[in-house]
Design an enzyme around this catalytic site. Structure first.
Site, PDB file in Angstrom:
ATOM      1  N   ASP A  25       0.827  -1.213   0.000  1.00 10.90           N
ATOM      2  CA  ASP A  25       0.000   0.000   0.000  1.00 10.90           C
ATOM      3  C   ASP A  25       0.863   1.265   0.000  1.00 10.90           C
ATOM      4  O   ASP A  25       2.000   1.253   0.468  1.00 10.90           O
ATOM      5  CB  ASP A  25      -0.914  -0.021   1.245  1.00 10.90           C
ATOM      6  CG  ASP A  25      -2.097   0.928   1.101  1.00 10.90           C
ATOM      7  OD1 ASP A  25      -2.391   1.371  -0.036  1.00 10.90           O
ATOM      8  OD2 ASP A  25      -2.720   1.239   2.133  1.00 10.90           O
ATOM      9  N   TRP A  30       2.978   7.957  -2.257  1.00 13.91           N
ATOM     10  CA  TRP A  30       4.403   8.082  -2.589  1.00 13.91           C
ATOM     11  C   TRP A  30       4.576   8.980  -3.814  1.00 13.91           C
ATOM     12  O   TRP A  30       5.434   9.864  -3.835  1.00 13.91           O
ATOM     13  CB  TRP A  30       4.974   6.682  -2.853  1.00 13.91           C
ATOM     14  CG  TRP A  30       6.436   6.639  -3.201  1.00 13.91           C
ATOM     15  CD1 TRP A  30       7.476   6.527  -2.328  1.00 13.91           C
ATOM     16  CD2 TRP A  30       7.000   6.686  -4.508  1.00 13.91           C
ATOM     17  NE1 TRP A  30       8.664   6.512  -3.017  1.00 13.91           N
ATOM     18  CE2 TRP A  30       8.409   6.601  -4.356  1.00 13.91           C
ATOM     19  CE3 TRP A  30       6.471   6.787  -5.801  1.00 13.91           C
ATOM     20  CZ2 TRP A  30       9.288   6.619  -5.439  1.00 13.91           C
ATOM     21  CZ3 TRP A  30       7.342   6.808  -6.880  1.00 13.91           C
ATOM     22  CH2 TRP A  30       8.730   6.730  -6.702  1.00 13.91           C
ATOM     23  N   ARG A  38      -0.427   9.312  -9.675  1.00  8.25           N
ATOM     24  CA  ARG A  38      -0.480   8.074  -8.886  1.00  8.25           C
ATOM     25  C   ARG A  38       0.101   6.872  -9.648  1.00  8.25           C
ATOM     26  O   ARG A  38       0.731   5.994  -9.059  1.00  8.25           O
ATOM     27  CB  ARG A  38      -1.935   7.781  -8.500  1.00  8.25           C
ATOM     28  CG  ARG A  38      -2.528   8.797  -7.515  1.00  8.25           C
ATOM     29  CD  ARG A  38      -4.008   8.481  -7.252  1.00  8.25           C
ATOM     30  NE  ARG A  38      -4.181   7.101  -6.818  1.00  8.25           N
ATOM     31  CZ  ARG A  38      -4.029   6.697  -5.556  1.00  8.25           C
ATOM     32  NH1 ARG A  38      -3.762   7.557  -4.618  1.00  8.25           N
ATOM     33  NH2 ARG A  38      -4.194   5.429  -5.240  1.00  8.25           N
ATOM     34  N   SER A  70      -7.351  -5.383  -5.388  1.00  5.59           N
ATOM     35  CA  SER A  70      -8.472  -5.973  -4.655  1.00  5.59           C
ATOM     36  C   SER A  70      -9.764  -5.886  -5.465  1.00  5.59           C
ATOM     37  O   SER A  70      -9.867  -5.098  -6.418  1.00  5.59           O
ATOM     38  CB  SER A  70      -8.658  -5.249  -3.315  1.00  5.59           C
ATOM     39  OG  SER A  70      -9.230  -3.965  -3.524  1.00  5.59           O
ATOM     40  N   ASN A  73     -10.831  -2.426  -5.562  1.00  9.13           N
ATOM     41  CA  ASN A  73     -10.050  -1.441  -6.328  1.00  9.13           C
ATOM     42  C   ASN A  73     -10.688  -1.083  -7.676  1.00  9.13           C
ATOM     43  O   ASN A  73     -10.317  -0.081  -8.300  1.00  9.13           O
ATOM     44  CB  ASN A  73      -8.599  -1.908  -6.538  1.00  9.13           C
ATOM     45  CG  ASN A  73      -7.754  -1.851  -5.279  1.00  9.13           C
ATOM     46  OD1 ASN A  73      -6.841  -2.662  -5.078  1.00  9.13           O
ATOM     47  ND2 ASN A  73      -8.026  -0.891  -4.394  1.00  9.13           N
ATOM     48  N   ARG A 189       1.947  -4.812   6.284  1.00  7.78           N
ATOM     49  CA  ARG A 189       1.243  -3.780   5.535  1.00  7.78           C
ATOM     50  C   ARG A 189       2.100  -2.524   5.514  1.00  7.78           C
ATOM     51  O   ARG A 189       2.544  -2.059   6.563  1.00  7.78           O
ATOM     52  CB  ARG A 189      -0.134  -3.464   6.129  1.00  7.78           C
ATOM     53  CG  ARG A 189      -0.863  -2.417   5.261  1.00  7.78           C
ATOM     54  CD  ARG A 189      -2.354  -2.382   5.466  1.00  7.78           C
ATOM     55  NE  ARG A 189      -2.953  -1.482   4.486  1.00  7.78           N
ATOM     56  CZ  ARG A 189      -4.197  -1.547   4.040  1.00  7.78           C
ATOM     57  NH1 ARG A 189      -4.992  -2.482   4.493  1.00  7.78           N
ATOM     58  NH2 ARG A 189      -4.646  -0.688   3.152  1.00  7.78           N
ATOM     59  N   SER A 197      -8.236  -4.839   4.820  1.00  4.40           N
ATOM     60  CA  SER A 197      -8.818  -4.481   3.515  1.00  4.40           C
ATOM     61  C   SER A 197      -9.200  -5.713   2.677  1.00  4.40           C
ATOM     62  O   SER A 197      -8.901  -5.783   1.484  1.00  4.40           O
ATOM     63  CB  SER A 197      -7.858  -3.585   2.729  1.00  4.40           C
ATOM     64  OG  SER A 197      -7.585  -2.390   3.440  1.00  4.40           O
ATOM     65  N   GLU A 208       0.539 -13.105  12.347  1.00  2.58           N
ATOM     66  CA  GLU A 208       1.080 -11.953  13.055  1.00  2.58           C
ATOM     67  C   GLU A 208       1.050 -10.768  12.094  1.00  2.58           C
ATOM     68  O   GLU A 208       1.308 -10.930  10.902  1.00  2.58           O
ATOM     69  CB  GLU A 208       2.532 -12.225  13.495  1.00  2.58           C
ATOM     70  CG  GLU A 208       2.664 -13.342  14.504  1.00  2.58           C
ATOM     71  CD  GLU A 208       2.001 -13.012  15.836  1.00  2.58           C
ATOM     72  OE1 GLU A 208       1.927 -11.828  16.195  1.00  2.58           O
ATOM     73  OE2 GLU A 208       1.542 -13.962  16.507  1.00  2.58           O
TER      74      GLU A 208
HETATM   75  C1  IPE Z   1      -5.425  -2.662  -0.271  1.00  2.00           C
HETATM   76  O1  IPE Z   1      -5.082  -1.331  -0.413  1.00  2.00           O
HETATM   77  C2  IPE Z   1      -5.407  -3.348  -1.600  1.00  2.00           C
HETATM   78  C3  IPE Z   1      -4.077  -3.511  -2.206  1.00  2.00           C
HETATM   79  C4  IPE Z   1      -2.940  -3.167  -1.660  1.00  2.00           C
HETATM   80  C5  IPE Z   1      -4.072  -4.106  -3.494  1.00  2.00           C
HETATM   81  P1  IPE Z   1      -6.188  -0.211  -0.577  1.00  2.00           P
HETATM   82  O2  IPE Z   1      -5.477   1.095  -0.691  1.00  2.00           O
HETATM   83  O3  IPE Z   1      -7.098  -0.561  -1.693  1.00  2.00           O
HETATM   84  O4  IPE Z   1      -6.991  -0.330   0.781  1.00  2.00           O
HETATM   85  P2  IPE Z   1      -7.846   0.726   1.582  1.00  2.00           P
HETATM   86  O5  IPE Z   1      -8.792   1.349   0.603  1.00  2.00           O
HETATM   87  O6  IPE Z   1      -6.880   1.730   2.132  1.00  2.00           O
HETATM   88  O7  IPE Z   1      -8.502  -0.060   2.649  1.00  2.00           O
HETATM   89  C1  IPE Z   2      -1.527   0.289  -3.384  1.00  2.00           C
HETATM   90  O1  IPE Z   2      -1.294   1.660  -3.370  1.00  2.00           O
HETATM   91  C2  IPE Z   2      -1.765  -0.249  -4.778  1.00  2.00           C
HETATM   92  C3  IPE Z   2      -3.154  -0.655  -5.061  1.00  2.00           C
HETATM   93  C4  IPE Z   2      -4.114  -0.642  -4.195  1.00  2.00           C
HETATM   94  C5  IPE Z   2      -3.447  -1.090  -6.406  1.00  2.00           C
HETATM   95  P1  IPE Z   2      -2.470   2.707  -3.394  1.00  2.00           P
HETATM   96  O2  IPE Z   2      -2.818   3.007  -4.811  1.00  2.00           O
HETATM   97  O3  IPE Z   2      -3.601   2.252  -2.555  1.00  2.00           O
HETATM   98  O4  IPE Z   2      -1.774   3.980  -2.744  1.00  2.00           O
HETATM   99  P2  IPE Z   2      -2.408   4.948  -1.664  1.00  2.00           P
HETATM  100  O5  IPE Z   2      -2.856   4.096  -0.523  1.00  2.00           O
HETATM  101  O6  IPE Z   2      -3.550   5.654  -2.323  1.00  2.00           O
HETATM  102  O7  IPE Z   2      -1.290   5.858  -1.299  1.00  2.00           O
HETATM  103 MG    MG Z   3      -4.045   2.436  -0.582  1.00  4.55          MG
END
Ligand code: IPE
Ligand code: IPE
Ligand code: MG
Length: 250
Positions: A25, A30, A38, A70, A73, A189, A197, A208
């Site tokens: 995540d 980043w 993004r 996910s 997503n 995580r 999630s 753990e």
């Molecule tokens: C969890 O991250 C899914 C993946 C890393 C693929 P998300 O960014 O989608 O999760 P939430 O929305 O913060 O719970």
């Molecule tokens: C994880 O990074 C990748 C996926 C969920 C596909 P994010 O895209 O969720 O990045 P943040 O959480 O918005 O920073």
């Molecule tokens: Mg995320």
């Protein structure tokens, strides 16, 4: 290859997790911190995955499960979803030589329905091509959701005519994408969130948890090693008493 510092740290570890799972995540945050789109973060995330997989294998981990996309997503803007899918389409071809060299077996976790047929085909191809690799297994959780995985398992059980009294933990395990694999010992995580999630809902019952503020594109061998060191401190009781559990590890 291990550095001498890594070797030294690893030699102090008493409990090596067999199965490590990572919620990758923070790609978006980043990138935003660098005034970049993004998508740039997702591209950088692929580099991190390559390095982390290599490290996991060097450190002696047998199974690495990574949450790449996910079932929730899909709710993101379509341009971001498309960009992520394009990265998968590309990586599932370009990474094959490196995966073969490093003895990585790739398995897909998640629903095929909903994915582009071209992507499903690449997932089948990579699974078939790497099927005999035995150094480390990479479970790629893509279009994965723990609840959907359970729903699919229940549906298949009913379709198979499983008798109610035949339903057991072992049977449920056999109907999941992770069939035949041990549960994750450690779930990492990145990006500081403290939630699952919808990841490995059934399999994580006694895992753990380790959360780090580091965004996924900054995660690397050193960060993985830190998580393994933290894992040493955990007392895994599995509901029993300390005195009746010989080790805190796997
Ligand atoms: C969890 O991250 C899914 C993946 C890393 C693929 P998300 O960014 O989608 O999760 P939430 O929305 O913060 O719970
Ligand atoms: C994880 O990074 C990748 C996926 C969920 C596909 P994010 O895209 O969720 O990045 P943040 O959480 O918005 O920073
Ligand atoms: Mg995320």
């Amino acid at each position: 290859m291990l550095t001498s510092t890594e070797q030294e740290t690893l030699s102090t570890l008493e409990h090596m997790p067999e199965h490590v799972a990572i919620i990758m995540d923070g790609n978006g945050r980043w990138a935003r911190a660098r005034n970049m789109p993004r998508t740039y973060g997702h591209q950088a995330g692929l580099e991190s995955l390559r390095a982390t997989l290599r490290a996991a294998s060097d450190f002696g981990i047998s199974i690495l499960t990574v949450y790449a996309f996910s079932t929730e997503n899909w709710g993101r803007p379509s341009a971001e979803v498309t960009a992520i899918m394009t990265i998968f389409e590309y990586a599932l071809i370009s990474e094959i030589p490196e995966l073969m060299r490093n003895g990585v077996r790739v398995r897909h976790l998640g629903r095929e329905a909903g994915l582009q047929p071209s992507l499903v085909q690449k997932l089948h191809r990579i699974a078939a091509e790497t099927a005999n690799n035995a150094r480390i297994t990479l479970n790629l959780a893509l279009n994965y959701g723990g609840r959907v995985e359970l729903i699919d398992a229940f549906r298949q059980m009913l379709a198979d005519g499983v008798a109610p009294e035949a339903v057991s933990e072992e049977l449920v395990n056999r109907y999941l994408g992770t069939a035949g694999q041990p549960d994750p010992d450690l779930i990492i995580r990145t990006a500081g969130e403290m939630r699952l999630s919808n990841f490995l809902v059934w399999q994580s019952a006694y895992s753990e948890y380790y959360s780090t503020p580091v965004f996924w594109p900054d995660f690397n061998r050193e960060e993985l090693l830190k998580a393994l060191v933290a894992f040493q401190q955990r007392k895994r009781r599995f509901g029993k008493l300390d005195s009746s559990v010989a080790t805190s590890g796997a």
